[in-house]
Design a protein around this motif. Structure first.
Motif, mmCIF file in Angstrom:
data_model
loop_
_atom_site.group_PDB
_atom_site.id
_atom_site.type_symbol
_atom_site.label_atom_id
_atom_site.label_comp_id
_atom_site.label_asym_id
_atom_site.label_seq_id
_atom_site.Cartn_x
_atom_site.Cartn_y
_atom_site.Cartn_z
ATOM 1 N N PHE A 178 0.921 -1.225 -0.027
ATOM 2 C CA PHE A 178 -0.013 -0.068 0.075
ATOM 3 C C PHE A 178 0.828 1.278 0.089
ATOM 4 O O PHE A 178 0.721 2.250 -0.714
ATOM 5 N N THR A 179 1.899 1.079 0.970
ATOM 6 C CA THR A 179 2.871 2.409 0.924
ATOM 7 C C THR A 179 3.363 2.619 -0.486
ATOM 8 O O THR A 179 3.616 3.667 -1.260
ATOM 9 N N ARG A 180 3.865 1.459 -1.171
ATOM 10 C CA ARG A 180 4.572 1.583 -2.581
ATOM 11 C C ARG A 180 3.547 2.277 -3.527
ATOM 12 O O ARG A 180 3.571 2.959 -4.418
ATOM 13 N N SER A 181 2.046 1.962 -3.217
ATOM 14 C CA SER A 181 1.085 2.164 -4.314
ATOM 15 C C SER A 181 0.877 3.843 -4.005
ATOM 16 O O SER A 181 0.675 4.635 -5.067
ATOM 17 N N LEU A 182 1.181 4.340 -2.827
ATOM 18 C CA LEU A 182 1.073 6.012 -2.678
ATOM 19 C C LEU A 182 2.444 6.579 -2.972
ATOM 20 O O LEU A 182 2.196 7.769 -3.251
ATOM 21 N N LEU A 183 3.532 5.844 -2.914
ATOM 22 C CA LEU A 183 4.841 6.413 -3.047
ATOM 23 C C LEU A 183 5.525 5.532 -4.184
ATOM 24 O O LEU A 183 6.685 5.115 -3.633
ATOM 25 N N PRO A 184 5.448 5.357 -5.281
ATOM 26 C CA PRO A 184 6.285 4.750 -6.252
ATOM 27 C C PRO A 184 7.633 5.540 -6.561
ATOM 28 O O PRO A 184 7.613 6.672 -6.129
ATOM 29 N N ALA A 185 8.710 4.703 -6.873
ATOM 30 C CA ALA A 185 9.798 5.565 -6.912
ATOM 31 C C ALA A 185 9.829 6.677 -7.738
ATOM 32 O O ALA A 185 8.743 6.621 -8.744
ATOM 33 N N ASP A 186 10.546 7.488 -7.639
ATOM 34 C CA ASP A 186 10.573 8.891 -8.173
ATOM 35 C C ASP A 186 9.112 9.790 -7.992
ATOM 36 O O ASP A 186 9.159 10.900 -8.598
ATOM 37 N N THR A 187 8.509 9.735 -6.917
ATOM 38 C CA THR A 187 7.367 10.321 -6.412
ATOM 39 C C THR A 187 8.269 11.580 -5.737
ATOM 40 O O THR A 187 8.913 11.327 -4.823
ATOM 41 N N GLU A 188 7.697 12.966 -6.287
ATOM 42 C CA GLU A 188 8.026 13.830 -5.343
ATOM 43 C C GLU A 188 7.238 14.026 -4.155
ATOM 44 O O GLU A 188 5.992 13.983 -4.095
ATOM 45 N N VAL A 189 8.122 14.110 -2.935
ATOM 46 C CA VAL A 189 7.243 14.469 -1.677
ATOM 47 C C VAL A 189 8.047 15.627 -1.028
ATOM 48 O O VAL A 189 9.076 16.220 -1.327
ATOM 49 N N ARG A 190 7.339 15.974 0.028
ATOM 50 C CA ARG A 190 7.809 16.967 1.086
ATOM 51 C C ARG A 190 7.748 16.475 2.299
ATOM 52 O O ARG A 190 6.881 15.832 2.704
ATOM 53 N N LEU A 191 8.946 16.719 3.073
ATOM 54 C CA LEU A 191 8.939 16.161 4.437
ATOM 55 C C LEU A 191 8.853 17.225 5.113
ATOM 56 O O LEU A 191 9.624 18.282 5.084
ATOM 57 N N THR A 192 8.111 17.088 6.419
ATOM 58 C CA THR A 192 8.333 17.851 7.739
ATOM 59 C C THR A 192 8.604 17.251 8.780
ATOM 60 O O THR A 192 8.272 15.880 8.793
ATOM 61 N N ARG A 193 9.123 17.704 9.797
ATOM 62 C CA ARG A 193 9.446 17.051 11.044
ATOM 63 C C ARG A 193 8.686 17.642 12.040
ATOM 64 O O ARG A 193 8.086 18.842 12.045
ATOM 65 N N LEU B 29 13.200 11.245 11.037
ATOM 66 C CA LEU B 29 11.704 11.058 11.301
ATOM 67 C C LEU B 29 10.774 12.244 10.478
ATOM 68 O O LEU B 29 11.211 13.364 10.541
ATOM 69 N N ALA B 30 9.952 11.919 10.039
ATOM 70 C CA ALA B 30 9.422 12.835 9.033
ATOM 71 C C ALA B 30 7.629 12.429 8.715
ATOM 72 O O ALA B 30 7.301 11.235 9.068
ATOM 73 N N TYR B 31 6.978 13.503 8.811
ATOM 74 C CA TYR B 31 5.510 13.683 8.027
ATOM 75 C C TYR B 31 5.688 13.671 6.527
ATOM 76 O O TYR B 31 6.622 14.600 6.248
ATOM 77 N N VAL B 32 5.212 12.891 5.643
ATOM 78 C CA VAL B 32 5.397 12.793 4.385
ATOM 79 C C VAL B 32 4.083 13.347 3.679
ATOM 80 O O VAL B 32 3.091 12.538 4.024
ATOM 81 N N TYR B 33 4.379 13.936 2.674
ATOM 82 C CA TYR B 33 3.137 14.648 1.848
ATOM 83 C C TYR B 33 3.687 14.559 0.526
ATOM 84 O O TYR B 33 4.810 14.962 0.043
ATOM 85 N N ARG B 34 2.658 14.049 -0.425
ATOM 86 C CA ARG B 34 2.930 13.838 -1.887
ATOM 87 C C ARG B 34 2.981 15.304 -2.461
ATOM 88 O O ARG B 34 1.828 16.155 -2.126
ATOM 89 N N ALA B 35 3.865 15.613 -3.144
ATOM 90 C CA ALA B 35 3.928 16.839 -3.597
ATOM 91 C C ALA B 35 2.895 17.190 -4.794
ATOM 92 O O ALA B 35 2.432 18.435 -4.747
ATOM 93 N N ALA B 36 2.561 16.159 -5.506
ATOM 94 C CA ALA B 36 1.335 16.485 -6.458
ATOM 95 C C ALA B 36 0.309 16.885 -5.905
ATOM 96 O O ALA B 36 -0.619 17.570 -6.728
ATOM 97 N N ASP B 37 -0.316 16.482 -4.956
ATOM 98 C CA ASP B 37 -1.689 16.516 -4.589
ATOM 99 C C ASP B 37 -1.615 16.857 -2.802
ATOM 100 O O ASP B 37 -2.732 17.123 -2.556
ATOM 101 N N GLY B 38 -0.610 16.945 -2.126
ATOM 102 C CA GLY B 38 -0.739 17.291 -0.932
ATOM 103 C C GLY B 38 -1.058 16.099 0.009
ATOM 104 O O GLY B 38 -1.370 16.598 1.330
ATOM 105 N N LEU B 39 -1.041 15.134 -0.550
ATOM 106 C CA LEU B 39 -1.689 13.742 0.322
ATOM 107 C C LEU B 39 -0.823 13.584 1.754
ATOM 108 O O LEU B 39 0.272 13.381 1.408
ATOM 109 N N PHE B 40 -1.338 13.628 2.823
ATOM 110 C CA PHE B 40 -0.737 13.400 3.847
ATOM 111 C C PHE B 40 -0.236 11.803 4.034
ATOM 112 O O PHE B 40 -1.424 11.200 4.581
ATOM 113 N N VAL B 41 0.516 11.053 3.685
ATOM 114 C CA VAL B 41 0.807 9.808 3.379
ATOM 115 C C VAL B 41 0.760 9.274 4.715
ATOM 116 O O VAL B 41 0.010 8.088 4.830
#
Length: 180
Positions: free
Chosen positions: A90-105, A117-129
């Motif tokens: 499931f995590t791979r389906s949300l974050l395939p290789a080369d997915t741009e993300v934004r990390l906050t700590r 240690l991070a909160y991960v957000y998909r860059a394309a749509d802001g999804l809080f992974v």
């Protein structure tokens, strides 16, 4: 020795996430004010349901998703747990290789294994992974103080998934048996 005004100003910016306001926000907010402002990164690989490897500028970092704990998957150091491979998939389906993300700590930057240690957000749509994984029943909430900005959101998402019998809650039963 007293810090200079410039150093004090920098500390204020870092602690408030450049918001210029209070360092506290509601726990279900997708933008933690106390976090260091999001670093742009690219997913290299998903290690398991709650650990990913990312490229940040010129370095590679192993990142542990804060606030959740997925069952252990095949190929790790610990015994495989019920729904571990599904959580990783499931995590791979949300974050395939080369997915741009934004990390906050949150408060602590690294765990005892030196993972970021991070909160991960998909860059394309802001999804809080991190939250999406819990909400779909692939993780239990695991909030370790002082990293607790989103604690209520994680506990709530995991409880709703459990109540609805989603993911591991349907396949594995009680969390007492699942994630010990």
């Amino acid at each position: 020795m007293r810090p200079t005004p410039a150093v004090c100003g920098l500390l204020i910016v870092v602690l408030t996430g450049c918001s210029g306001g209070s360092a506290s926000q509601p726990s279900d907010s997708p933008e933690p004010a106390a976090a260091i402002v999001g670093a742009a990164a690219t997913v290299v690989e998903v290690v398991d349901g709650d650990t990913v490897v990312v490229q940040i500028a010129d370095r590679t970092e192993r990142v542990r998703l804060i606030g959740i704990d997925t069952p252990e998957a095949t190929g790790g150091f610990l015994p495989v747990e019920c729904f571990g491979d599904e959580a990783s998939a499931f995590t791979r389906s949300l974050l395939p290789a080369d997915t741009e993300v934004r990390l906050t700590r949150d408060v602590e930057a690294r765990d005892r294994y030196d993972r970021l240690l991070a909160y991960v957000y998909r860059a394309a749509d802001g999804l809080f992974v991190n939250l999406e994984i819990a909400a779909n029943g692939y993780a239990e909430a695991l909030v370790i103080e002082p990293n607790a900005i989103h604690a209520d959101a994680f506990y709530g998402a995991a409880a709703r998934a459990r109540d609805q019998g989603l993911g591991l809650w349907d396949a594995c039963g009680s969390a007492d048996v699942l994630l010990e």
